[in-house]
Every structure is written in C-alpha cells, then in structure tokens.
Design an enzyme around this catalytic site. Structure first.
Site, short mmCIF file in Angstrom:
data_model
loop_
_atom_site.label_atom_id
_atom_site.label_comp_id
_atom_site.label_asym_id
_atom_site.label_seq_id
_atom_site.Cartn_x
_atom_site.Cartn_y
_atom_site.Cartn_z
N HIS A 162 67.29 73.72 34.50
CA HIS A 162 68.64 73.30 33.33
C HIS A 162 69.53 72.47 34.09
CE1 HIS A 162 71.35 73.77 30.41
NE2 HIS A 162 72.33 73.61 30.79
N ASN A 222 59.19 66.95 34.84
CA ASN A 222 59.54 68.25 35.73
C ASN A 222 58.05 68.91 35.77
OD1 ASN A 222 61.64 69.57 37.10
ND2 ASN A 222 62.29 68.85 34.69
N GLU A 247 65.84 68.00 39.96
CA GLU A 247 65.08 68.82 39.26
C GLU A 247 63.75 68.52 40.15
OE1 GLU A 247 65.38 68.65 35.10
OE2 GLU A 247 66.97 67.61 34.93
C1 GRF Z 1 64.97 68.24 31.94
O1 GRF Z 1 66.33 67.43 32.46
C2 GRF Z 1 65.66 69.99 31.90
O2 GRF Z 1 66.31 70.53 33.04
C3 GRF Z 1 66.07 69.90 30.85
O3 GRF Z 1 65.26 69.25 29.96
C4 GRF Z 1 65.02 68.45 30.42
C5 GRF Z 1 62.75 68.01 31.04
O4 GRF Z 1 62.60 66.75 30.56
N1 GRF Z 1 65.39 72.04 30.84
P1 GRF Z 1 61.11 66.48 31.08
O5 GRF Z 1 60.39 66.62 30.44
O6 GRF Z 1 60.61 67.10 32.36
O7 GRF Z 1 61.66 65.05 32.03
#
Ligand code: GRF
Length: 217
Positions: free
Chosen positions: A111, A16, A176
């Site tokens: 989330h 993300n 996401e």
């Molecule tokens: C994601 O699924 C986010 O929604 C959650 O933790 C995960 C983080 O993944 N809070 P990344 O580190 O962004 O790949």
C-alpha cells in the site's frame, strides 16, 4: 532450495508485479511466481507477465453475480496452482472475509502510504493535503478490513517542496519496488508469522533478527 509458490494478483500496470517477478528469477530467492491473475482482461500487467514467461489467468469480476462467487473462482485458481503465498499488487478488488480467512497469514499486500495513515484510495493527494513531511509504503498481511492487516515492513521517503501527487507517487513507487521483494523474501523464508493480529519475527535470535531487519531497510 525449494521455492515457495507465489501467485500475484493485479488489476493494472503491474510494476510491483514486475519487481516481484525479477526478484523471484534469482536462483537464491526463496520464492517463484506460479502465475499472475488479473480481474481485468485489459490490465497492462498481463502482457508484462507473459513477456517475462509467466503464466497468466484472467478472472473477470464482471462475469460473476456477486463477490462470493468471484472469490470462490479466484480461490480455486490459487489452489489449482498449488499457491503457497498470495501477493496483491495493485489488485483493486475487496475480497470477502471468507476468502481472506482462507489465506490468512499467507496473503500480503503493498500500500502506498505509511499505514495506518491514509488507508484506501488517493493516498498521495491526501498525504500532501495533510502536510506530512515523510511518506512511504507498507507491506502488510491482508485482513478482512481494508489496508488494516498486520504490518510486515515499511519504507519512508521524504515529501519535497513542490511535490504533486504524481511526483510523490513516483518516489514512493521506487521504494515499493525495493520493499515488496525484500518483504516477500522474508515471508518465504518463514521469518515472519502472524499471531493475534500482530506480526512476529521468527526465528528470534539476536543475530538473525538484526540480519532480517536490515534486509528490509
Ligand atoms: C501501487 O502504488 C501499490 O502500492 C498500490 O497500487 C499501485 C499498483 O501499481 N496498491 P503497480 O500496478 O504495481 O504499478
């Protein structure tokens, strides 16, 4: 355009974070990434951020006696970098109420569930066990209660026959990566404000409202 200065807080792989960095690289995007902060020196996202030319900082929570002193160090780093918006992106620390209050309305999180369902960890397995047919992700303002702050935007994905926690997580993660930059864009433009634990859209002219909401679809 003056871009809002964003800090991204991570603990892990940082996919993300990467989506946010890529969005911020566009000249027309209203935010720029000041730095990435990790609480774990081994977070793989640190190398990804550095590879994208972003400054990184590690504040290892294990070096602090308690949560308050860790949070104070994080706060100082954010202030030093003239941070205007904090994006939590897989940041696995629960922050003190005092820290959260300092950044209220300026700190957002993503989330991997359709909140208020499935707060906390292990969301994909719990969604499958509950038998829901629609899952998704939520961007929300951070409040002192875990995963309970006012909701800014959500994206839904189907739960398909044969899904495992991993296949569902991968489908949600793709959503996401679209939703988080879109929500940050609207926050940076100042189109969402937090009032009494709910999120209000501003400005609220009808044309603006439909443009803003469709950007989050
Ligand atoms: C994601 O699924 C986010 O929604 C959650 O933790 C995960 C983080 O993944 N809070 P990344 O580190 O962004 O790949």
């Amino acid at each position: 355009m003056t871009k809002k200065r964003v800090a991204i807080l991570i603990s892990g792989r940082g996919s993300n974070m990467t989506a946010l960095i890529e969005a911020c690289a566009h000249p027309d995007f209203p935010a720029e990434v000041g730095f990435v902060l990790a609480n774990d020196p081994d977070a793989p996202g640190l190398a990804r951020a550095a590879g994208a030319g972003i400054a990184t900082t590690v504040i290892d929570h294990r070096q602090f006696a308690d949560r308050a002193s860790f949070d104070a160090a994080v706060h100082a780093a954010l202030v030093d970098a003239e941070t205007e918006i904090v994006c939590l992106a897989g940041f696995m620390r629960i922050m003190t109420a005092e820290f959260v209050r300092k950044w209220e309305g300026r700190m957002i999180n993503i989330h991997p569930s359709l909140l208020p369902l499935f707060r906390g960890l292990d969301t994909h397995r719990r969604a499958l066990e509950a038998g829901v047919r629609i899952a998704g992700c939520t961007v929300h303002f951070v409040s002192a209660e875990l995963d309970a702050g006012p909701i800014i935007a959500q994206a839904a994905v189907p739960v398909l026959p044969g899904d495992t926690a991993d296949t569902l997580a991968a489908r949600i993660l793709r959503a996401e990566h679209r939703l988080y930059p879109a929500a940050l864009e609207q926050i940076a433009f100042g189109n969402f404000k937090i009032t009494n634990q709910s999120v209000e859209l501003e400005p609220s002219s009808a044309a603006d409202e439909s443009r803003i909401l469709s950007s989050l679809q």
